[in-house]
Design a protein around this motif. Structure first.
Motif, PDB file in Angstrom:
ATOM      1  N   ARG A  71      17.208   5.855  80.493  1.00  0.00           N
ATOM      2  CA  ARG A  71      18.252   5.176  81.250  1.00  0.00           C
ATOM      3  C   ARG A  71      18.720   3.975  80.431  1.00  0.00           C
ATOM      4  O   ARG A  71      17.913   3.304  79.774  1.00  0.00           O
ATOM      5  CB  ARG A  71      17.733   4.694  82.610  1.00  0.00           C
ATOM      6  CG  ARG A  71      17.439   5.814  83.593  1.00  0.00           C
ATOM      7  CD  ARG A  71      16.989   5.259  84.932  1.00  0.00           C
ATOM      8  NE  ARG A  71      16.546   6.311  85.829  1.00  0.00           N
ATOM      9  CZ  ARG A  71      15.954   6.098  86.995  1.00  0.00           C
ATOM     10  NH1 ARG A  71      15.754   4.845  87.417  1.00  0.00           N
ATOM     11  NH2 ARG A  71      15.569   7.115  87.757  1.00  0.00           N
ATOM     12  N   GLY A 113      20.736   0.241  80.269  1.00  0.00           N
ATOM     13  CA  GLY A 113      21.019  -0.923  81.096  1.00  0.00           C
ATOM     14  C   GLY A 113      22.427  -1.455  80.896  1.00  0.00           C
ATOM     15  O   GLY A 113      23.320  -0.746  80.401  1.00  0.00           O
ATOM     16  N   LEU A 163      17.583  -3.018  85.224  1.00  0.00           N
ATOM     17  CA  LEU A 163      17.111  -1.767  84.626  1.00  0.00           C
ATOM     18  C   LEU A 163      15.601  -1.644  84.792  1.00  0.00           C
ATOM     19  O   LEU A 163      15.090  -0.543  85.062  1.00  0.00           O
ATOM     20  CB  LEU A 163      17.478  -1.725  83.145  1.00  0.00           C
ATOM     21  CG  LEU A 163      16.903  -0.555  82.341  1.00  0.00           C
ATOM     22  CD1 LEU A 163      17.520   0.775  82.793  1.00  0.00           C
ATOM     23  CD2 LEU A 163      17.153  -0.758  80.834  1.00  0.00           C
TER      24      LEU A 163
END
Length: 230
Positions: free
Chosen positions: A154, A156, A228
Motif C-alpha cells: 500500500r 501512502g 498509512l
C-alpha cells in the motif's frame, strides 16, 4: 700504513651541526607548544598552496576563472532522511529504552525540517501500480518476499518531487515521493518486512510511458505517514 678514519670522524662536523639544529628545533617546539605544530604546518601549507593557486589563476582565461569560482560556490545538499516514527521513539526515550545510534540525531534533524514546503501530489500511483513498480525495481527478490508473507503493498500520501532529466531518452513528466508499507492477507501492517523493501521511494512517470510508474530512490525527506501506518 694510514689508519682508517671512523664514520664519526669523517662526518663529525655534519653530525654535530645536525644535532645542534635538532636541539634548537625541539626547544622551539617546546616553547611554541607541540599541540600547535600541526596547525602551523597546515597554515604554512595553505599559504604555500594559495600563493601557487594565485599564480596559476593569473594564467587562466576569464571563462576558466569563472568556472572555478562557480564550482567553489556549490553548496553540498545533505541527503534526504528516511521517515521516522518520532512519536514512538520519543516514548521509548522517555521510558529509558535502548535507542540505536543515530536515532536521536535524526529526530533533531527532522524536528528542524520544514514540511510545509512539501507539495501534495494529485497524480500518483495506486497501490497496485506502486507494487508493480517496486516488483520491477527489486525483481524476484521482492516478489518472493511478498509471496512468503502473503503480503501486498500500500502506498501512502504522495508529494511532488523535483523532476530529474539525467537521461535525455527518458524524459520525466511526474515524480512523487511516498512511504509504502506491506500488509498481509489479515490486513496486518508488516511495515517494510525486510530488505530489499524500504519504507520510502520516488515513483516516476516518463514521457514515453505515461501510463506506467517506475520506482527509484527517494529524493526528499517526508514526515512519517501515520495514516498509512495506523
Amino acid at each position: 700504513m694510514t689508519k682508517k678514519r671512523s664514520f664519526f670522524q669523517r662526518f663529525k662536523k655534519t653530525i654535530i651541526g645536525c644535532s645542534i639544529f635538532l636541539l634548537l628545533l625541539l626547544a622551539f617546539a617546546n616553547w611554541l607548544g607541540f599541540q600547535h605544530i600541526p596547525m602551523h604546518l597546515r597554515d604554512l601549507w595553505y599559504l604555500t598552496t594559495s600563493v601557487f593557486t594565485t599564480r596559476h589563476d593569473a594564467e587562466l582565461t576569464p571563462a576558466e576563472q569563472a568556472a572555478i569560482a562557480d564550482a567553489q560556490n556549490i553548496v553540498e545538499i545533505p541527503p534526504p532522511l528516511m521517515p521516522l516514527d518520532t512519536i514512538m521513539w520519543a516514548a521509548s526515550i522517555q521510558r529509558g529504552d535502548y535507542i540505536p545510534d543515530g536515532v536521536k540525531e535524526e529526530m533533531a534533524l527532522l524536528r528542524r525540517t520544514d514540511f510545509t514546503k512539501l507539495d501534495p501530489a494529485k497524480d500518483f500511483p495506486t497501490d497496485k501500480q506502486a507494487q508493480e513498480a517496486l516488483e520491477d525495481h527489486h525483481s524476484d527478490e521482492l516478489v518472493n518476499l511478498l509471496k512468503a508473507h502473503h503480503a501486498h503493498i500500500r502506498i501512502g500520501k504522495c508529494y511532488y518531487a523535483v523532476l530529474r532529466q539525467d537521461n535525455p531518452d527518458m524524459e520525466e513528466v511526474t515524480r512523487v515521493t511516498a512511504m509504502v508499507s506491506a500488509f498481509n492477507d489479515k490486513n496486518q501492517n508488516l511495515g517494510n518486512i525486510q530488505l530489499p523493501l524500504i519504507t520510502v521511494y520516488d515513483f516516476v512517470k516518463y514521457a514515453g510511458h505515461p501510463d506506467r510508474w517506475y520506482a527509484t530512490d527517494f529524493s526528499q525527506t517526508l514526515p512519517f505517514d501515520y495514516v498509512l501506518n495506523k
